[in-house]
Design a protein around this motif. Sequence first.
Motif, PDB file in Angstrom:
ATOM      1  N   ARG A 147       0.877  -1.167   0.000  1.00 54.56           N
ATOM      2  CA  ARG A 147       0.000   0.000   0.000  1.00 54.56           C
ATOM      3  C   ARG A 147       0.917   1.219   0.000  1.00 54.56           C
ATOM      4  O   ARG A 147       1.610   1.493   0.974  1.00 54.56           O
ATOM      5  N   ILE A 148       0.937   1.953  -1.110  1.00 59.27           N
ATOM      6  CA  ILE A 148       1.908   3.030  -1.303  1.00 59.27           C
ATOM      7  C   ILE A 148       1.253   4.378  -1.025  1.00 59.27           C
ATOM      8  O   ILE A 148       0.288   4.765  -1.675  1.00 59.27           O
ATOM      9  N   TYR A 149       1.807   5.089  -0.067  1.00 62.74           N
ATOM     10  CA  TYR A 149       1.331   6.428   0.271  1.00 62.74           C
ATOM     11  C   TYR A 149       2.205   7.431  -0.474  1.00 62.74           C
ATOM     12  O   TYR A 149       3.402   7.549  -0.220  1.00 62.74           O
ATOM     13  N   THR A 150       1.604   8.145  -1.420  1.00 66.46           N
ATOM     14  CA  THR A 150       2.367   9.043  -2.288  1.00 66.46           C
ATOM     15  C   THR A 150       2.542  10.395  -1.615  1.00 66.46           C
ATOM     16  O   THR A 150       1.796  11.339  -1.858  1.00 66.46           O
ATOM     17  N   THR A 151       3.555  10.458  -0.756  1.00 68.82           N
ATOM     18  CA  THR A 151       3.786  11.649   0.074  1.00 68.82           C
ATOM     19  C   THR A 151       4.915  12.524  -0.456  1.00 68.82           C
ATOM     20  O   THR A 151       5.276  13.500   0.178  1.00 68.82           O
ATOM     21  N   LYS A 152       5.482  12.187  -1.609  1.00 70.86           N
ATOM     22  CA  LYS A 152       6.694  12.857  -2.064  1.00 70.86           C
ATOM     23  C   LYS A 152       6.509  14.356  -2.274  1.00 70.86           C
ATOM     24  O   LYS A 152       7.422  15.145  -2.030  1.00 70.86           O
ATOM     25  N   ALA A 153       5.323  14.771  -2.714  1.00 65.46           N
ATOM     26  CA  ALA A 153       5.089  16.200  -2.938  1.00 65.46           C
ATOM     27  C   ALA A 153       5.179  16.985  -1.640  1.00 65.46           C
ATOM     28  O   ALA A 153       5.606  18.139  -1.614  1.00 65.46           O
ATOM     29  N   GLU A 154       4.755  16.371  -0.535  1.00 65.15           N
ATOM     30  CA  GLU A 154       4.803  17.040   0.761  1.00 65.15           C
ATOM     31  C   GLU A 154       6.121  16.808   1.488  1.00 65.15           C
ATOM     32  O   GLU A 154       6.519  17.610   2.332  1.00 65.15           O
ATOM     33  N   SER A 155       6.792  15.705   1.201  1.00 68.07           N
ATOM     34  CA  SER A 155       8.044  15.383   1.893  1.00 68.07           C
ATOM     35  C   SER A 155       8.973  14.643   0.947  1.00 68.07           C
ATOM     36  O   SER A 155       8.863  13.436   0.769  1.00 68.07           O
ATOM     37  N   ASN A 179      11.968  14.233   1.598  1.00 67.79           N
ATOM     38  CA  ASN A 179      13.000  13.612   2.430  1.00 67.79           C
ATOM     39  C   ASN A 179      12.702  12.164   2.765  1.00 67.79           C
ATOM     40  O   ASN A 179      13.600  11.429   3.200  1.00 67.79           O
ATOM     41  N   ALA A 180      11.456  11.730   2.611  1.00 70.46           N
ATOM     42  CA  ALA A 180      11.106  10.344   2.950  1.00 70.46           C
ATOM     43  C   ALA A 180       9.830   9.926   2.242  1.00 70.46           C
ATOM     44  O   ALA A 180       8.968  10.750   1.949  1.00 70.46           O
ATOM     45  N   GLY A 181       9.732   8.628   1.976  1.00 68.77           N
ATOM     46  CA  GLY A 181       8.511   8.031   1.456  1.00 68.77           C
ATOM     47  C   GLY A 181       8.114   6.874   2.356  1.00 68.77           C
ATOM     48  O   GLY A 181       8.937   6.353   3.120  1.00 68.77           O
ATOM     49  N   ILE A 182       6.850   6.444   2.275  1.00 73.81           N
ATOM     50  CA  ILE A 182       6.384   5.393   3.183  1.00 73.81           C
ATOM     51  C   ILE A 182       5.392   4.472   2.481  1.00 73.81           C
ATOM     52  O   ILE A 182       4.607   4.908   1.638  1.00 73.81           O
ATOM     53  N   LEU A 183       5.482   3.182   2.821  1.00 78.68           N
ATOM     54  CA  LEU A 183       4.513   2.211   2.325  1.00 78.68           C
ATOM     55  C   LEU A 183       4.330   1.103   3.350  1.00 78.68           C
ATOM     56  O   LEU A 183       5.178   0.885   4.213  1.00 78.68           O
ATOM     57  N   TYR A 184       3.180   0.433   3.260  1.00 74.45           N
ATOM     58  CA  TYR A 184       2.859  -0.699   4.124  1.00 74.45           C
ATOM     59  C   TYR A 184       2.971  -1.961   3.287  1.00 74.45           C
ATOM     60  O   TYR A 184       2.559  -1.992   2.129  1.00 74.45           O
ATOM     61  N   GLN A 185       3.542  -3.024   3.868  1.00 69.14           N
ATOM     62  CA  GLN A 185       3.775  -4.254   3.120  1.00 69.14           C
ATOM     63  C   GLN A 185       3.255  -5.474   3.876  1.00 69.14           C
ATOM     64  O   GLN A 185       3.330  -5.527   5.103  1.00 69.14           O
ATOM     65  N   GLU A 186       2.765  -6.442   3.116  1.00 70.01           N
ATOM     66  CA  GLU A 186       2.422  -7.763   3.642  1.00 70.01           C
ATOM     67  C   GLU A 186       2.971  -8.814   2.687  1.00 70.01           C
ATOM     68  O   GLU A 186       2.877  -8.667   1.471  1.00 70.01           O
ATOM     69  N   THR A 187       3.549  -9.875   3.247  1.00 68.90           N
ATOM     70  CA  THR A 187       4.024 -10.985   2.426  1.00 68.90           C
ATOM     71  C   THR A 187       3.989 -12.269   3.238  1.00 68.90           C
ATOM     72  O   THR A 187       4.218 -12.258   4.447  1.00 68.90           O
ATOM     73  N   HIS A 188       3.689 -13.371   2.560  1.00 72.68           N
ATOM     74  CA  HIS A 188       3.679 -14.673   3.223  1.00 72.68           C
ATOM     75  C   HIS A 188       4.995 -15.416   3.049  1.00 72.68           C
ATOM     76  O   HIS A 188       5.279 -16.347   3.805  1.00 72.68           O
ATOM     77  N   LYS A 189       5.786 -14.978   2.058  1.00 69.38           N
ATOM     78  CA  LYS A 189       7.034 -15.711   1.804  1.00 69.38           C
ATOM     79  C   LYS A 189       8.256 -14.807   1.691  1.00 69.38           C
ATOM     80  O   LYS A 189       9.367 -15.225   1.993  1.00 69.38           O
ATOM     81  N   GLY A 190       8.062 -13.581   1.247  1.00 68.69           N
ATOM     82  CA  GLY A 190       9.196 -12.667   1.122  1.00 68.69           C
ATOM     83  C   GLY A 190       9.212 -11.950  -0.209  1.00 68.69           C
ATOM     84  O   GLY A 190       8.273 -12.032  -0.994  1.00 68.69           O
ATOM     85  N   HIS A 191      10.300 -11.251  -0.454  1.00 68.94           N
ATOM     86  CA  HIS A 191      10.480 -10.438  -1.650  1.00 68.94           C
ATOM     87  C   HIS A 191      11.313 -11.231  -2.648  1.00 68.94           C
ATOM     88  O   HIS A 191      12.481 -11.521  -2.389  1.00 68.94           O
ATOM     89  N   THR A 192      10.711 -11.580  -3.781  1.00 67.44           N
ATOM     90  CA  THR A 192      11.347 -12.497  -4.725  1.00 67.44           C
ATOM     91  C   THR A 192      12.258 -11.782  -5.726  1.00 67.44           C
ATOM     92  O   THR A 192      12.362 -12.191  -6.882  1.00 67.44           O
ATOM     93  N   GLU A 193      12.895 -10.725  -5.282  1.00 71.74           N
ATOM     94  CA  GLU A 193      13.841 -10.013  -6.140  1.00 71.74           C
ATOM     95  C   GLU A 193      14.963  -9.464  -5.268  1.00 71.74           C
ATOM     96  O   GLU A 193      14.718  -8.865  -4.226  1.00 71.74           O
ATOM     97  N   GLU A 194      16.185  -9.669  -5.714  1.00 71.94           N
ATOM     98  CA  GLU A 194      17.310  -8.971  -5.106  1.00 71.94           C
ATOM     99  C   GLU A 194      17.522  -7.680  -5.890  1.00 71.94           C
ATOM    100  O   GLU A 194      17.549  -7.693  -7.129  1.00 71.94           O
ATOM    101  N   PHE A 195      17.666  -6.566  -5.179  1.00 69.52           N
ATOM    102  CA  PHE A 195      17.818  -5.280  -5.853  1.00 69.52           C
ATOM    103  C   PHE A 195      18.627  -4.342  -4.963  1.00 69.52           C
ATOM    104  O   PHE A 195      18.949  -4.648  -3.810  1.00 69.52           O
ATOM    105  N   LEU A 196      18.942  -3.192  -5.505  1.00 70.85           N
ATOM    106  CA  LEU A 196      19.529  -2.127  -4.690  1.00 70.85           C
ATOM    107  C   LEU A 196      18.962  -0.801  -5.162  1.00 70.85           C
ATOM    108  O   LEU A 196      18.474  -0.679  -6.289  1.00 70.85           O
TER     109      LEU A 196
END
Length: 236
Positions: free
Chosen positions: A140-148, A150-167
């Motif tokens: 669930r992505i909260y699009t706060t970039k216009a107001e801040s 300096n930081a962004g925020i999102l809520y996450q749920e997963t039963h197994k994990g994140h199936t991508e390695e990234f940076l």
Amino acid sequence: MTENNSKAVRDFIPEVLKLSGKECIVRELSDSSFLPELEKKLEEELKEYLESKEIEELADLLEVIYRIAELRGSSKAELETIRQRKKQEKGGFEKNFLLLNLLEKSSYPGLCSAGSTESRRVVFKSEDAAVIEKKGVKMRIYTTKAESENAGILYQETHKGHTEEFLHEKSDFIYYILEGDGVWIVEDKEFEARAGDVVVVPAGKRFWFRGNLKQVCITAPAWGEQYECHIRDLEL
């Protein structure tokens, strides 16, 4: 119709033409060859809508837009996320504004400045957030970039994990775990974490995580897609 005036058509059109007794010749193109044809189709559909103003022509436009996005490496969900983000940053078109002229700020001191501060958002409702599922994680992505920025925020749920390695080249990723437990793999080193813990992954570090988790993710500065680098996909 000759090859000189050929055009992209929907998948079922050749069969529809045959059933109606019409002969047609169809060539199946590669994705890279079909993309410019589809972009010409976009112009055609836009012209048809502008002439007819019919809602079905808008639906045709959307179908073409979705396929173009897919051929350019984006899904409908990602396209919707970008649309939501841009709407939060710059607004939609609900107020029917028509820009008549761009005035120099020094010539009209204070013009539009009072309203800009008052219009900045403070509360971001969950129902207004963009919801997508990507790489095994529902977000669930909260699009706060216009107001801040300096930081962004999102809520996450997963039963197994994140199936991508990234940076991410610019943003630190800070996770606060609400429920569950998991393992973060940062630069090939494993770190266990559970509800109540905070995980910090600095910018430029490749990582992924596994586990059954509900968590809040903060990116600082606010996440930018252009700085995210895919390393590899994973099977969990």
